[in-house]
Design a protein around this motif. Structure first.
Motif, PDB file in Angstrom:
ATOM      1  N   THR A  37     -11.297   5.546  -6.652  1.00 33.57           N
ATOM      2  CA  THR A  37     -10.192   6.213  -7.335  1.00 33.57           C
ATOM      3  C   THR A  37     -10.389   7.723  -7.337  1.00 33.57           C
TER       4      THR A  37
ATOM      5  N   TYR B  68      -8.015  10.524  -5.498  1.00 29.74           N
ATOM      6  CA  TYR B  68      -7.415  11.625  -6.257  1.00 29.74           C
ATOM      7  C   TYR B  68      -7.823  12.978  -5.678  1.00 29.74           C
TER       8      TYR B  68
ATOM      9  N   SER C 129       1.482  14.319  -2.353  1.00 29.34           N
ATOM     10  CA  SER C 129       1.942  13.416  -3.405  1.00 29.34           C
ATOM     11  C   SER C 129       1.605  11.982  -2.980  1.00 29.34           C
ATOM     12  N   GLN C 130       1.706  11.073  -3.916  1.00 33.96           N
ATOM     13  CA  GLN C 130       1.507   9.663  -3.571  1.00 33.96           C
ATOM     14  C   GLN C 130       2.516   9.234  -2.513  1.00 33.96           C
ATOM     15  N   THR C 131       3.735   9.705  -2.653  1.00 28.66           N
ATOM     16  CA  THR C 131       4.793   9.340  -1.691  1.00 28.66           C
ATOM     17  C   THR C 131       4.464   9.856  -0.298  1.00 28.66           C
TER      18      THR C 131
ATOM     19  N   GLN D  81       3.746   3.090  -1.791  1.00 30.18           N
ATOM     20  CA  GLN D  81       3.438   3.956  -2.933  1.00 30.18           C
ATOM     21  C   GLN D  81       3.008   3.149  -4.151  1.00 30.18           C
ATOM     22  N   PRO D  82       3.658   2.019  -4.453  1.00 32.60           N
ATOM     23  CA  PRO D  82       3.179   1.230  -5.594  1.00 32.60           C
ATOM     24  C   PRO D  82       1.733   0.737  -5.418  1.00 32.60           C
ATOM     25  N   THR D  83       1.359   0.411  -4.196  1.00 34.13           N
ATOM     26  CA  THR D  83      -0.017  -0.012  -3.930  1.00 34.13           C
ATOM     27  C   THR D  83      -0.980   1.142  -4.162  1.00 34.13           C
TER      28      THR D  83
ATOM     29  N   SER E  17      -0.516   3.629  -6.126  1.00 34.02           N
ATOM     30  CA  SER E  17      -0.546   3.824  -7.566  1.00 34.02           C
ATOM     31  C   SER E  17      -1.526   2.860  -8.231  1.00 34.02           C
ATOM     32  N   ARG E  18      -1.546   1.623  -7.780  1.00 39.72           N
ATOM     33  CA  ARG E  18      -2.484   0.638  -8.331  1.00 39.72           C
ATOM     34  C   ARG E  18      -3.929   1.048  -8.035  1.00 39.72           C
TER      35      ARG E  18
ATOM     36  N   LEU F  47      -4.960   4.184  -7.621  1.00 44.02           N
ATOM     37  CA  LEU F  47      -5.223   5.377  -8.425  1.00 44.02           C
ATOM     38  C   LEU F  47      -5.371   5.070  -9.912  1.00 44.02           C
ATOM     39  N   ASN F  48      -4.738   4.005 -10.352  1.00 41.67           N
ATOM     40  CA  ASN F  48      -4.873   3.586 -11.751  1.00 41.67           C
ATOM     41  C   ASN F  48      -6.034   2.615 -11.947  1.00 41.67           C
TER      42      ASN F  48
END
Length: 64
Positions: free
Chosen positions: A16, A20, A29-31, A41-43, A45-46, A48-49
């Motif tokens: 992670t 970052y 950006s994530q996008t 992008q949702p993947t 995000s998962r 990164l979180n």
């Protein structure tokens, strides 16, 4: 079992932080990164979180 859970947690945290750091250094950006890697992008995000870890294939894509 506790040992392996600790190793997994450390791996997730390291992954992670590295992701970052890359996004910040490259000013992405994530996008943008999702488009560049073809990982949704949702993947990202998962990742990164720290909700999940990258698959071997996605880890290799991210590494490049």
């Amino acid at each position: 079992m506790q040992f392996w859970n600790t190793i997994k947690t450390l791996y997730i945290e390291r992954t992670t932080l590295q992701l970052y750091e890359y996004l910040i250094v490259e000013n992405l950006s994530q996008t943008d990164f999702a488009k560049k890697t073809k990982i949704s992008q949702p993947t990202l995000s998962r990742y990164l979180n720290a909700d999940t870890i990258p698959s071997v294939v996605n880890a290799l894509i991210i590494q490049k």
